[in-house]
Design a protein around this motif. Sequence first.
Motif, short mmCIF file in Angstrom:
data_model
loop_
_atom_site.label_atom_id
_atom_site.label_comp_id
_atom_site.label_asym_id
_atom_site.label_seq_id
_atom_site.Cartn_x
_atom_site.Cartn_y
_atom_site.Cartn_z
N MET A 1 0.91 -1.20 -0.02
CA MET A 1 0.06 -0.03 -0.27
C MET A 1 0.90 1.42 0.08
O MET A 1 1.81 1.56 0.79
N ASP A 2 0.64 2.16 -0.84
CA ASP A 2 1.37 3.35 -1.23
C ASP A 2 0.74 4.23 -0.05
O ASP A 2 -0.34 4.86 -0.36
N ILE A 3 1.74 4.95 0.76
CA ILE A 3 1.31 6.02 1.80
C ILE A 3 0.82 7.11 0.92
O ILE A 3 -0.15 7.98 1.51
N LEU A 4 0.98 7.54 -0.16
CA LEU A 4 0.63 8.83 -1.01
C LEU A 4 -0.71 8.69 -1.42
O LEU A 4 -1.51 9.50 -1.79
N THR A 5 -1.17 7.24 -1.52
CA THR A 5 -2.50 6.94 -1.94
C THR A 5 -3.57 6.96 -0.55
O THR A 5 -4.93 6.98 -0.96
N VAL A 6 -3.01 6.66 0.35
CA VAL A 6 -3.71 6.23 1.70
C VAL A 6 -4.10 7.70 2.31
O VAL A 6 -5.10 8.06 2.62
N LEU A 7 -3.14 8.58 2.38
CA LEU A 7 -3.15 10.03 3.11
C LEU A 7 -3.94 11.07 1.86
O LEU A 7 -3.54 10.87 0.99
N PRO A 8 -4.48 11.88 2.34
CA PRO A 8 -5.03 12.98 1.78
C PRO A 8 -4.06 14.09 0.91
O PRO A 8 -3.00 13.88 1.99
N SER A 9 -4.26 14.29 -0.14
CA SER A 9 -3.29 15.26 -0.63
C SER A 9 -2.65 16.57 0.28
O SER A 9 -1.60 16.96 0.37
N TYR A 13 0.63 19.70 4.21
CA TYR A 13 0.34 20.88 4.98
C TYR A 13 0.90 20.57 6.54
O TYR A 13 1.18 21.34 7.11
N VAL A 14 0.26 19.50 6.69
CA VAL A 14 0.50 18.91 8.01
C VAL A 14 1.97 18.65 8.34
O VAL A 14 2.37 18.82 9.40
N ILE A 15 2.51 18.03 7.27
CA ILE A 15 4.04 17.74 7.32
C ILE A 15 4.79 19.01 7.63
O ILE A 15 5.89 19.13 8.27
N PHE A 16 4.27 19.94 6.90
CA PHE A 16 5.03 21.20 6.87
C PHE A 16 4.67 21.78 8.39
O PHE A 16 5.68 22.42 8.64
N THR A 17 3.77 21.80 8.99
CA THR A 17 3.27 21.89 10.30
C THR A 17 4.31 21.25 11.20
O THR A 17 5.00 21.87 12.00
N TYR A 18 4.49 20.11 11.13
CA TYR A 18 5.37 19.23 11.91
C TYR A 18 6.87 19.77 11.70
O TYR A 18 7.61 20.18 12.85
N LEU A 19 7.25 20.20 10.49
CA LEU A 19 8.70 20.88 10.17
C LEU A 19 8.59 22.29 11.01
O LEU A 19 9.53 22.53 11.57
N LEU A 80 -5.58 13.37 10.37
CA LEU A 80 -5.88 12.26 9.37
C LEU A 80 -7.23 12.41 8.71
O LEU A 80 -7.42 11.78 7.49
N ALA A 81 -8.02 13.19 9.59
CA ALA A 81 -9.45 13.24 8.74
C ALA A 81 -9.75 14.70 8.48
O ALA A 81 -10.36 15.03 7.42
N TYR A 82 -9.04 15.78 8.97
CA TYR A 82 -9.00 17.14 8.60
C TYR A 82 -7.68 17.60 8.52
O TYR A 82 -7.25 18.56 9.38
N PRO A 83 -7.20 17.60 7.64
CA PRO A 83 -5.59 17.85 7.40
C PRO A 83 -5.20 19.63 7.37
O PRO A 83 -4.53 19.93 7.86
N LEU A 84 -6.31 20.17 6.60
CA LEU A 84 -6.15 21.44 6.31
C LEU A 84 -6.27 22.24 7.37
O LEU A 84 -5.87 23.11 8.04
N THR A 85 -7.68 21.87 8.18
CA THR A 85 -7.97 22.54 9.69
C THR A 85 -6.81 22.14 10.61
O THR A 85 -6.39 23.19 11.35
N ALA A 86 -6.42 20.98 10.65
CA ALA A 86 -5.32 20.67 11.75
C ALA A 86 -4.22 21.30 11.48
O ALA A 86 -3.56 21.81 12.44
#
Length: 140
Positions: A1-9, A13-19, A80-86
Motif C-alpha cells: 500500500m502506497d502511503i501517498l494513496t492512503v493520505l489525503p493530498s 500541509y500537516v507535514i510542513f506544520t511538523y517541520l 488524518l481526517a481534517y488535514p487543512l484545519t489541523a
Amino acid sequence: MDILTVLPSSFGYVIFTYLYSWIMLGYLAVKVGAARNKFNVKYPTMYSDKEQVFNCIQRAHQNTLEVYPQWLVFQTIAALAYPLTASVLGAIWVTSRFSYAWGYYTGDPEKRMNGVYGYIGYFGVIILSICVALQLLGFF
C-alpha cells in the motif's frame, strides 16, 4: 500500500506544520544553550539559584517539551481526517510557543501569557480528535 494513496493530498500541509514545530523546538533549545553560556549555568544543572532570567528561558523550553508529545498525537489524529484545519490549528499552536517564549524571556513569568492564544490550536486539535473518534465509533 502506497502511503501517498492512503493520505489525503492536503496532508502535505500537516507535514510542513511538523517541520515548523521542529524549527520552533530547535530555536527554543538554542536559546537555552545561549543562556547557559551567558549566565554560566553548567550541565547537568537544570535551573539557577541566582539567575531568574535563565530559569524563565529554561522553563519556556521545558514547558513546550512537556506538552509536545500530546500535541503531536492529537495533531496527527486530527490531521488524518481534517488535514487543512489541523494544519491551521497546529500553526497557531506552534506560533504561540514563540510568543510564549519571548514573553517568558523578559524574566517576568506573567508575560508568558502572550502565548495564551495557542490554546485555540491545542484544544482545537483535541476537539477534532474527539470528532474523529466519534466518527470511527459511528456516533456521527
